[in-house]
Design a protein around this motif. Structure first.
Motif, PDB file in Angstrom:
ATOM      1  N   GLY A  48     -20.571  78.132  38.942  1.00 49.57           N
ATOM      2  CA  GLY A  48     -21.470  77.102  38.448  1.00 49.57           C
ATOM      3  C   GLY A  48     -21.929  77.467  37.050  1.00 49.57           C
ATOM      4  O   GLY A  48     -22.525  78.508  36.835  1.00 49.57           O
ATOM      5  N   PHE A  49     -21.591  76.633  36.086  1.00 51.80           N
ATOM      6  CA  PHE A  49     -21.993  76.883  34.711  1.00 51.80           C
ATOM      7  C   PHE A  49     -23.380  76.298  34.475  1.00 51.80           C
ATOM      8  O   PHE A  49     -23.705  75.218  34.948  1.00 51.80           O
ATOM      9  N   ALA A  50     -24.190  76.988  33.711  1.00 52.35           N
ATOM     10  CA  ALA A  50     -25.563  76.548  33.471  1.00 52.35           C
ATOM     11  C   ALA A  50     -25.602  75.259  32.665  1.00 52.35           C
ATOM     12  O   ALA A  50     -26.477  74.423  32.858  1.00 52.35           O
ATOM     13  N   SER A  51     -24.650  75.063  31.757  1.00 56.59           N
ATOM     14  CA  SER A  51     -24.714  73.885  30.901  1.00 56.59           C
ATOM     15  C   SER A  51     -24.309  72.619  31.642  1.00 56.59           C
ATOM     16  O   SER A  51     -24.740  71.538  31.291  1.00 56.59           O
ATOM     17  N   SER A  52     -23.474  72.710  32.656  1.00 54.75           N
ATOM     18  CA  SER A  52     -23.014  71.499  33.316  1.00 54.75           C
ATOM     19  C   SER A  52     -23.633  71.294  34.691  1.00 54.75           C
ATOM     20  O   SER A  52     -23.257  70.381  35.393  1.00 54.75           O
ATOM     21  N   SER A  53     -24.580  72.103  35.076  1.00 60.79           N
ATOM     22  CA  SER A  53     -25.110  71.962  36.418  1.00 60.79           C
ATOM     23  C   SER A  53     -26.148  70.856  36.525  1.00 60.79           C
ATOM     24  O   SER A  53     -26.196  70.150  37.513  1.00 60.79           O
ATOM     25  N   HIS A  54     -26.976  70.672  35.502  1.00 57.85           N
ATOM     26  CA  HIS A  54     -28.039  69.683  35.604  1.00 57.85           C
ATOM     27  C   HIS A  54     -28.002  68.611  34.528  1.00 57.85           C
ATOM     28  O   HIS A  54     -28.737  67.645  34.587  1.00 57.85           O
ATOM     29  N   HIS A  55     -27.187  68.785  33.502  1.00 62.10           N
ATOM     30  CA  HIS A  55     -27.199  67.859  32.378  1.00 62.10           C
ATOM     31  C   HIS A  55     -25.900  67.073  32.325  1.00 62.10           C
ATOM     32  O   HIS A  55     -24.838  67.554  32.687  1.00 62.10           O
ATOM     33  N   ASP A  56     -26.025  65.875  31.826  1.00 56.86           N
ATOM     34  CA  ASP A  56     -24.855  65.056  31.596  1.00 56.86           C
ATOM     35  C   ASP A  56     -24.289  65.419  30.224  1.00 56.86           C
ATOM     36  O   ASP A  56     -25.017  65.526  29.255  1.00 56.86           O
ATOM     37  N   ASP A  57     -22.983  65.607  30.138  1.00 61.64           N
ATOM     38  CA  ASP A  57     -22.374  66.042  28.883  1.00 61.64           C
ATOM     39  C   ASP A  57     -22.543  65.007  27.776  1.00 61.64           C
ATOM     40  O   ASP A  57     -22.732  65.357  26.616  1.00 61.64           O
ATOM     41  N   ALA A  58     -22.483  63.731  28.106  1.00 55.61           N
ATOM     42  CA  ALA A  58     -22.612  62.690  27.086  1.00 55.61           C
ATOM     43  C   ALA A  58     -24.009  62.690  26.489  1.00 55.61           C
ATOM     44  O   ALA A  58     -24.182  62.550  25.275  1.00 55.61           O
ATOM     45  N   SER A  59     -25.022  62.862  27.317  1.00 59.85           N
ATOM     46  CA  SER A  59     -26.392  62.873  26.777  1.00 59.85           C
ATOM     47  C   SER A  59     -26.643  64.126  25.954  1.00 59.85           C
ATOM     48  O   SER A  59     -27.365  64.084  24.959  1.00 59.85           O
ATOM     49  N   GLU A  60     -26.047  65.243  26.334  1.00 63.66           N
ATOM     50  CA  GLU A  60     -26.186  66.480  25.550  1.00 63.66           C
ATOM     51  C   GLU A  60     -25.543  66.329  24.184  1.00 63.66           C
ATOM     52  O   GLU A  60     -26.121  66.711  23.177  1.00 63.66           O
ATOM     53  N   SER A  61     -24.345  65.764  24.140  1.00 60.51           N
ATOM     54  CA  SER A  61     -23.684  65.614  22.842  1.00 60.51           C
ATOM     55  C   SER A  61     -24.414  64.589  21.981  1.00 60.51           C
ATOM     56  O   SER A  61     -24.497  64.757  20.763  1.00 60.51           O
TER      57      SER A  61
END
Length: 99
Positions: free
Chosen positions: A28-41
């Motif tokens: 489980g990666f910390a960056s993809s566990s709780h956040h949506d990638d599109a909203s992060e970018s």
């Protein structure tokens, strides 16, 4: 040597609890566990544009102010003494030509 490798493989199988291969745990990666990638970018894109705008405004402000001009130093006679000519000509490479 071959017997030792067979023995170690047998002991590993016995410790695992049989011959069924164990499934490795899912990472489980910390960056993809709780956040949506599109909203992060999208967030980092906005931060980048804000940083570009801030740096541009700051640069325009700083460069628009004048800077102090210094007077020319007095022409001391000992500053440009040449006892021998340079191999590339009478003046230095980066000096203003006076002739």
């Amino acid at each position: 040597m071959a017997m030792a490798s067979v023995r170690s493989a047998f002991l590993r199988t016995a410790r695992r609890g049989g011959s069924c291969p164990s499934v490795p745990p899912k990472r489980g990666f910390a960056s993809s566990s709780h956040h949506d990638d599109a909203s992060e970018s999208a967030k980092w894109e906005k931060i980048t544009y804000l940083g570009i705008a801030t740096c541009s405004v700051l640069a325009i402000y700083i460069l628009s102010k004048g800077h102090a001009h210094h007077e020319e130093p007095p022409p001391y006679p000992y500053i440009h003494i040449r006892n021998k000519e340079f191999p590339w000509g009478p003046d230095g490479l980066f000096e203003v030509k006076h002739h």
